[in-house]
Design an enzyme around this catalytic site. Structure first.
Site, PDB file in Angstrom:
ATOM      1  CD1 TRP A 130      47.045  56.871  20.255  1.00  0.00           C
ATOM      2  CD2 TRP A 130      44.334  56.484  21.237  1.00  0.00           C
ATOM      3  NE1 TRP A 130      45.220  57.677  19.636  1.00  0.00           N
ATOM      4  CE2 TRP A 130      44.019  56.747  20.716  1.00  0.00           C
ATOM      5  CE3 TRP A 130      43.242  55.614  22.654  1.00  0.00           C
ATOM      6  CZ2 TRP A 130      43.061  57.689  20.300  1.00  0.00           C
ATOM      7  CZ3 TRP A 130      42.334  56.059  22.755  1.00  0.00           C
ATOM      8  CH2 TRP A 130      42.533  56.976  21.014  1.00  0.00           C
ATOM      9  CD  GLU A 228      41.440  46.765   9.973  1.00  0.00           C
ATOM     10  OE1 GLU A 228      40.524  46.954  10.361  1.00  0.00           O
ATOM     11  OE2 GLU A 228      41.513  44.923   9.521  1.00  0.00           O
ATOM     12  CB  CYS A 262      37.599  51.664  14.840  1.00  0.00           C
ATOM     13  SG  CYS A 262      38.317  50.198  15.218  1.00  0.00           S
TER      14      CYS A 262
HETATM   15  P1  NAP Z   1      46.244  58.207  14.445  1.00  0.00           P
HETATM   16  O1  NAP Z   1      46.590  59.397  14.351  1.00  0.00           O
HETATM   17  O2  NAP Z   1      46.357  57.783  12.957  1.00  0.00           O
HETATM   18  O3  NAP Z   1      47.307  57.523  14.638  1.00  0.00           O
HETATM   19  C1  NAP Z   1      47.934  56.286  14.867  1.00  0.00           C
HETATM   20  C2  NAP Z   1      49.260  55.809  14.418  1.00  0.00           C
HETATM   21  O4  NAP Z   1      49.176  56.143  13.435  1.00  0.00           O
HETATM   22  C3  NAP Z   1      49.944  55.852  15.523  1.00  0.00           C
HETATM   23  O5  NAP Z   1      51.104  55.129  15.731  1.00  0.00           O
HETATM   24  C4  NAP Z   1      50.264  57.533  15.325  1.00  0.00           C
HETATM   25  O6  NAP Z   1      51.853  58.071  15.266  1.00  0.00           O
HETATM   26  C5  NAP Z   1      50.448  56.974  13.525  1.00  0.00           C
HETATM   27  N1  NAP Z   1      50.280  57.886  12.287  1.00  0.00           N
HETATM   28  C6  NAP Z   1      50.052  59.586  12.692  1.00  0.00           C
HETATM   29  N2  NAP Z   1      50.908  60.147  11.995  1.00  0.00           N
HETATM   30  C7  NAP Z   1      51.156  59.194  10.826  1.00  0.00           C
HETATM   31  C8  NAP Z   1      51.102  59.803   9.076  1.00  0.00           C
HETATM   32  N3  NAP Z   1      51.510  60.779   8.778  1.00  0.00           N
HETATM   33  N4  NAP Z   1      51.974  58.527   9.077  1.00  0.00           N
HETATM   34  C9  NAP Z   1      52.335  56.843   9.836  1.00  0.00           C
HETATM   35  N5  NAP Z   1      51.332  56.960  10.441  1.00  0.00           N
HETATM   36  C10 NAP Z   1      51.019  57.747  10.974  1.00  0.00           C
HETATM   37  O7  NAP Z   1      44.854  57.378  15.048  1.00  0.00           O
HETATM   38  P2  NAP Z   1      43.743  58.441  16.329  1.00  0.00           P
HETATM   39  O8  NAP Z   1      43.710  59.316  15.946  1.00  0.00           O
HETATM   40  O9  NAP Z   1      45.464  58.016  17.441  1.00  0.00           O
HETATM   41  O10 NAP Z   1      43.903  56.825  16.621  1.00  0.00           O
HETATM   42  C11 NAP Z   1      42.011  57.063  16.179  1.00  0.00           C
HETATM   43  C12 NAP Z   1      41.239  56.377  14.856  1.00  0.00           C
HETATM   44  O11 NAP Z   1      42.271  55.276  15.078  1.00  0.00           O
HETATM   45  C13 NAP Z   1      40.237  56.569  15.091  1.00  0.00           C
HETATM   46  O12 NAP Z   1      39.417  56.840  13.691  1.00  0.00           O
HETATM   47  C14 NAP Z   1      39.625  55.265  15.074  1.00  0.00           C
HETATM   48  O13 NAP Z   1      38.598  54.877  15.012  1.00  0.00           O
HETATM   49  C15 NAP Z   1      41.267  54.185  14.478  1.00  0.00           C
HETATM   50  N6  NAP Z   1      41.368  52.733  15.038  1.00  0.00           N
HETATM   51  C16 NAP Z   1      40.223  51.729  13.609  1.00  0.00           C
HETATM   52  C17 NAP Z   1      40.737  50.535  14.188  1.00  0.00           C
HETATM   53  C18 NAP Z   1      40.323  50.098  13.502  1.00  0.00           C
HETATM   54  O14 NAP Z   1      40.907  48.680  13.458  1.00  0.00           O
HETATM   55  N7  NAP Z   1      39.657  49.823  12.331  1.00  0.00           N
HETATM   56  C19 NAP Z   1      41.342  50.462  15.809  1.00  0.00           C
HETATM   57  C20 NAP Z   1      40.935  51.512  16.300  1.00  0.00           C
HETATM   58  C21 NAP Z   1      41.549  52.734  15.971  1.00  0.00           C
HETATM   59  P3  NAP Z   1      51.663  59.196  16.344  1.00  0.00           P
HETATM   60  O15 NAP Z   1      50.712  58.729  17.886  1.00  0.00           O
HETATM   61  O16 NAP Z   1      53.298  58.793  16.858  1.00  0.00           O
HETATM   62  O17 NAP Z   1      51.108  59.969  15.960  1.00  0.00           O
END
Ligand code: NAP
Length: 460
Positions: A130, A228, A262
């Site tokens: 998001w 990522e 991130c």
């Molecule tokens: P998240 O919970 O992992 O959510 C990211 C996506 O994964 C969402 O679409 C989420 O769906 C989905 N998801 C959740 N659980 C899953 C599962 N078990 N299997 C498959 N998909 C699943 O991440 P967040 O906490 O919202 O986002 C922040 C994280 O993203 C931070 O750690 C940040 O550093 C990282 N990030 C990394 C980058 C990069 O380019 N390296 C860029 C941006 C963010 P739902 O929303 O429906 O749960």
């Protein structure tokens, strides 16, 4: 189950959507597969025209799309407009350069001739976060559509309207049905899709837990994956840095996107000689930040993306303090409705502190004082993450020498880690694998086919 838009500035539910049923998802995968059969035969010109059109529609709708971002996840409105423009740039970039990147590469073998020809692999499944609802999708969708693949995106549940809007942009741009499809499903259901034989590759941007879940399924079914994940970028300040300008970048590095990047600068590491001066100036400027409504142009720091995110980061601060950290600034929720957290600076964090190895996803900086540059590098590398990092120094040769020693996918000298269409993006260690953006970003989900022509009379 329903997926909701909740405005994090007020914590009020704005709109609810029903999740897609399994049979709707199945039919979407079928349409993407059918679309691939045609799309893979289109020319680069046709694909580029579509991507340029998507870019121009994004620019034309910049204000309304930006408002949608701000409403759903709390990004400052000016930054949301910047995100739309950056996303449009990414679509244009691959439309303009994709054919060159994907042109045959002629090899020079000892006998006969050979070349590498690039071809698409099929339907790809992307799981997106998001925090940059348009930019993250652009990084994945633009190069892959240029290659000739077709795209299914499961966007984060916090931003359902943004997810739907991107699919609508494609359709308005004249995209064939099934080329780009938004799957309105929760994260819990995402990994199960990987086993579908029609899906040929998967990409996830998000947390390590979600990445591990998706990638382990991909491994099980022998599919290529790109991850990522999180980061905890070091921001190293050497004794010869211009402290005033460095402090300005430190603020931007930490609070851009309300601290939810991130690649945000998360660990500020200053060498002894300038540590006091940097910390004082950094604290004074962080204290001046205006926290408030992200729709107002004069706000410096908006809410976190959700009430859960705000609760979680304050719990992390509390755990850090219990583990011996000292709060120099902030440390609490803002006394108002919405998911607001004060700009915060923590010091005295030792390696046995529970947050030492954690990512702090919000406006919370950790500050470390070290003896010299070598100690700064050792601390920077003492992290499970390996995404980006910065070094501030007026001696560029020194900065480059130290950049060689930092174990991350990206190092910026005199700037926080940043992004643009023509620079590769990605990490090492717990931050994932693979690259997005630039020429490298078009290289992940493509068959690099060797075509070898031999002379029948060549020696065996
Ligand atoms: P998240 O919970 O992992 O959510 C990211 C996506 O994964 C969402 O679409 C989420 O769906 C989905 N998801 C959740 N659980 C899953 C599962 N078990 N299997 C498959 N998909 C699943 O991440 P967040 O906490 O919202 O986002 C922040 C994280 O993203 C931070 O750690 C940040 O550093 C990282 N990030 C990394 C980058 C990069 O380019 N390296 C860029 C941006 C963010 P739902 O929303 O429906 O749960």
């Amino acid at each position: 189950m329903s997926i909701q838009t909740i405005n994090p500035a007020t914590n009020k539910v704005i709109k609810s959507f029903d999740e897609m049923t399994d049979s709707t998802v199945d039919s979407a995968v079928g349409k993407a597969t059918k679309a691939f059969d045609d799309w893979k035969h289109t020319s680069y010109e046709v694909r580029a025209k579509l991507l340029h059109k998507v870019a121009s529609l994004m620019r034309a709708k910049k204000e309304s799309l930006a408002q949608m971002i701000t409403l759903e996840m709390g990004k400052l409105i000016a930054q949301a407009e910047g995100e739309i423009l950056l996303s449009a740039d990414i679509f244009d970039y691959y439309a303009t350069h994709g054919a060159t990147f994907l042109a045959d590469k002629v090899l020079a073998p000892e006998h006969g001739t050979a070349l590498i020809r690039y071809s698409p692999i099929g339907v790809l499944f992307g799981v997106e976060p998001w925090n940059f609802p348009f930019y993250q999708v652009a990084r994945f969708a633009a190069p892959n559509i240029m290659i000739g693949n077709t795209i299914l995106v499961k966007h984060a549940s916090l931003v359902p309207q943004c997810g739907i809007a991107i699919e609508e942009l494609f359709l308005e741009a004249g995209s064939p049905k099934g080329l780009y499809t938004n799957l309105l499903i929760s994260g819990k259901r995402a990994s199960a899709l990987v086993s579908d034989k029609r899906i040929k590759g998967v990409s996830l941007t998000g947390s390590e837990a979600a990445g591990a879940s998706l990638a382990s399924e991909a491994g099980k079914y022998l599919k290529k994956s790109v991850l990522e994940l999180g980061g905890s970028d070091a921001f190293i300040i050497l004794e010869d840095a211009d402290i005033d300008k460095t402090v300005d970048w430190a603020i931007i590095g930490r609070i851009n996107n309300n601290g939810e990047c991130c690649i945000a600068s998360k660990r500020f590491i200053a060498v002894e000689a300038i540590a006091d001066e940097f910390l004082k100036k950094f604290t004074d400027k962080m204290a001046l930040l205006k926290v408030g409504d992200p729709m107002h142009k004069d706000t410096d720091l908006g809410p976190l993306s959700s009430e859960d995110a705000a609760v979680q980061i304050v719990q992390q601060i509390d755990r850090a303090v219990k583990g011996g950290a000292k709060i120099i600034l902030g440390g609490k929720r803002v006394d108002s409705e919405g998911a607001f957290v004060q700009p915060t600076i923590l010091t005295n964090i030792q390696s046995d502190n529970p947050v030492y190895y954690e990512e702090l996803f919000g406006p919370v900086a950790t500050f470390y004082r070290v003896k010299d540059e070598q100690a700064a590098i050792e601390l920077a590398n003492d992290s499970p993450f390996g995404l980006g990092g910065s070094i501030f120094t007026q001696d560029i040769a020194r900065g480059e020498r130290l950049a060689n020693q930092i174990d991350t996918g990206m190092v910026f000298i005199n700037h926080p880690t940043w992004t643009q269409a023509d620079l590769p993006f990605g990490g090492t260690k717990g931050s994932g694998y693979g690259r997005e953006l630039s020429e490298l970003g078009i290289d992940e989900f493509v068959n690099k086919k060797l075509i070898r022509v031999s002379n029948l009379d060549d020696p065996f």
